[in-house]
Enzyme design. Structure first.
Site, mmCIF file in Angstrom:
data_model
loop_
_atom_site.group_PDB
_atom_site.id
_atom_site.type_symbol
_atom_site.label_atom_id
_atom_site.label_comp_id
_atom_site.label_asym_id
_atom_site.label_seq_id
_atom_site.Cartn_x
_atom_site.Cartn_y
_atom_site.Cartn_z
ATOM 1 N N GLU A 5 0.857 -1.178 0.000
ATOM 2 C CA GLU A 5 0.000 0.000 0.000
ATOM 3 C C GLU A 5 0.895 1.230 0.000
ATOM 4 O OE1 GLU A 5 -1.408 -1.223 3.684
ATOM 5 O OE2 GLU A 5 -3.151 -2.331 2.938
ATOM 6 N N TYR A 52 4.090 4.179 13.774
ATOM 7 C CA TYR A 52 3.061 4.187 12.730
ATOM 8 C C TYR A 52 2.039 5.300 12.977
ATOM 9 C CZ TYR A 52 3.829 0.196 9.610
ATOM 10 O OH TYR A 52 4.308 -0.638 8.626
#
Length: 586
Positions: free
Chosen positions: A82, A200
């Site tokens: 992605e 993240y």
């Protein structure tokens, strides 16, 4: 080497580094880190491609960026990547790599594709055998779960070192839609690193709003091998780069002292024959250490994939190197517990129109349209395996027949019996995995066996180390890209440490290749800084609003004080921002 922002540095062309004519370069591995590192040495370091050699254990380049049609098995993809618009190093690289599909660069191809066909998911999760889970784009984080996220976000990196996710988050958090979205999208388990979770959150805070429907993501036209690896590989060949396949590097000799470290010789086994090369100060060595796809094993329609716990050359090389110097990291932190780093994926290829009808019912798009289909993974929320699946733009392979659909399936819980098959995924053949998937797709029970046997074929793939980089870690467990004192070598890939980005992305691999090339050749151009959304008050407010599912903040205290505070917020920048993002009422 230094970091930079903005067009001034991004569009600059560096001058030729001093002494580059005397340099050669050797790469261990031909994954994206090595391919990009070689490209940066050529493009920005002006090192002739003829002076670069890439050593690869397999018979083709690309590492984890794979996609291939296997004889007698079918199409195989071990995973998908992605991407987003702020992969600064990735797009810096591909802006100058010619596309194999359009008259322009790979970046041009990717940009135009995603402009014309933007990504989004119309159904993120299902329950009750293919029925809409009605997540409705909500995160369902209660006040305690929201506080968990804020606490982790504000904590220092040191506070999160060597901690598991389930040590810093509460059960309220794990019960939320947010965790379901997060864990299935990124493949996080509760025993994985709290530090990586924190990194993240910071790295992708600007995409929190797109987490439920994947509207923040962008995908390639075909599988990553054909869309990303092949153009770069072809360009490197045209520059004169040498690839030595079927070559396993077994050791590297160093001259090591407290202030100076030099690689002296590479040892390898090439096509069964031992060999190597001596290295001087001007011979650069860039080594990919570790591998998330090492020892992958493929089954087939009638054979389960096996868990290969035997010798693992990429990991064994790192173990050998790490024993020579503490600065070279600690591979066992990542590769020492296969039961916690494994999971399995499968590639299903449909052979007629029957299964695609069920795909279309769930994703609400025609899978044969050539445009976005699922827009990312669809998670069977009530699956015992926690099974997810995705259909990217079709055809996913250039040689794929127009009447076939390639589907990628993966599960996080490979040791739990299925809901239909009653076997663990690890025990299942490709046909049985397809049966379990069709069950959660809502195919009538009486049709499942026949469709799995005759309307599709499936190749399962077990990967022992696929989430090894998510294991709890601390500073020093990954070596610096260029260790202090190194004069001619670097570590690249997902298990080297830049301190500037988060792993399990194409961006991280390219960033390490770029930083290594720029440091070893002293290239006078800035490496693009990581997109700083975590310091942007607008991104933080937007994320806060979305994490609260749009609910305004209830200001504490007596009504008269709340009114006075609201009055003071009127007509100033802070108040306008808070109202713009719905955090206080208008």
């Amino acid at each position: 080497m230094y970091y930079s922002n903005g067009n001034y540095e991004a569009f600059a062309r560096p001058r030729k580094p001093a002494g580059v004519e005397q340099k050669t370069a050797w790469f261990v591995g031909s994954g994206l880190a090595s391919l990009s590192g070689a490209a940066f040495l050529i493009r920005d370091g002006q090192l002739p491609g003829s002076k670069i050699t890439i050593l690869e254990e397999l018979k083709l380049p690309g590492g984890a960026l794979d996609g291939i049609k296997k004889p007698k098995k079918g199409f195989v993809i071990r995973g998908g990547r992605e991407m987003e618009n702020h992969f600064e190093c990735l797009w810096d690289l591909y802006r100058t790599i010619p596309s194999m599909e359009v008259d322009g660069s790979v970046l041009d191809e990717f940009y135009w594709l995603n402009k014309d066909d933007p990504n989004s998911s119309l159904q993120r999760a299902t329950v009750d055998r293919g029925q809409d889970a009605h997540t409705d784009g909500l995160f369902t984080l209660n006040e305690k779960a929201q506080k968990d996220i804020i606490k982790i976000f504000l904590a220092s990196r040191e506070e999160m070192e060597d901690k598991r996710i389930d040590e810093v988050f509460s059960e309220d958090f794990f019960a939320s839609n947010f965790w379901m979205y997060w864990r299935t999208m990124f493949a996080f388990e509760e025993w994985h690193s709290a530090l990586e979770m924190k990194l993240y959150l910071h790295r992708f805070i600007h995409h929190i709003g797109g987490l439920p429907d994947f509207s923040a993501l962008k995908f390639t036209k075909f599988n990553q091998y054909e869309s990303l690896v092949l153009p770069l590989y072809q360009w490197l060949l045209e520059q004169g780069v040498t690839f030595k396949f079927d070559t396993t590097v077994t050791d590297v000799d160093f001259d090591l002292s407290a202030k100076r470290k030099q690689a002296k010789r590479i040892h390898w086994v090439s096509e069964g024959v031992e060999g190597g090369v001596d290295l001087g100060e001007n011979d650069l060595l860039l080594m990919t250490i570790g591998s998330l796809t090492e020892n992958s094993d493929e089954g087939d329609q009638h054979t389960p994939a096996k868990l290969n716990t035997g010798p693992a050359p990429a990991w064994d090389l790192w173990r050998t190197l790490a024993a020579k110097d503490p600065a070279f990291g600690h591979p066992e932190v990542f590769a020492g517990d296969i039961e916690k780093t494994k999971w399995e994926s499968a590639t299903v290829t449909t052979l007629d129109q029957r299964i695609p009808e069920y795909i279309q019912k769930i994703c609400k798009r025609d899978p044969f349209s050539g445009k976005v289909v699922t827009g990312g993974i669809v998670t069977a929320k009530d699956s015992s395996w926690l099974l997810s699946w995705t259909v990217n733009r079709q055809p996913h392979f250039k040689q794929q027949p127009k009447d076939q659909i390639v589907v990628w399936v993966y599960s996080l819980f490979v040791d739990v019996p299925g809901d239909y098959v009653k076997k663990t995924m690890q025990e299942c053949t490709g046909e049985e995995i397809t049966q379990e998937w069709l069950y959660h797709m809502g195919v009538p029970v009486e049709d499942i066996a026949e469709l799995a046997a005759n309307a599709s074929t499936c190749v399962p793939c077990m990967m022992p180390y696929v989430t090894s980089f998510f294991m709890p870690r601390k500073a020093g467990d990954r070596p610096q890209v260029v260790p202090e004192g190194s004069v001619n070598f670097a570590f690249i890939g997902q298990f080297s440490e830049t301190g500037r980005d988060c792993i399990f992305t194409t961006e991280y691999s390219v960033r390490t290749g770029m930083e290594a090339a720029y440091q070893l050749l002293d290239i006078e151009r800035g490496v693009p800084e990581v997109f700083a959304s975590t310091y942007d008050v607008r991104s933080l407010l937007a994320a806060t609003s979305r994490l609260r599912d749009g609910e305004a903040i209830d200001l504490p205290g007596p009504q008269i004080l709340r009114k006075r505070l609201m009055k003071r917020l009127e007509g100033n920048e802070i108040g306008e921002l808070l109202m713009e993002f719905g955090l206080i009422g208008k």
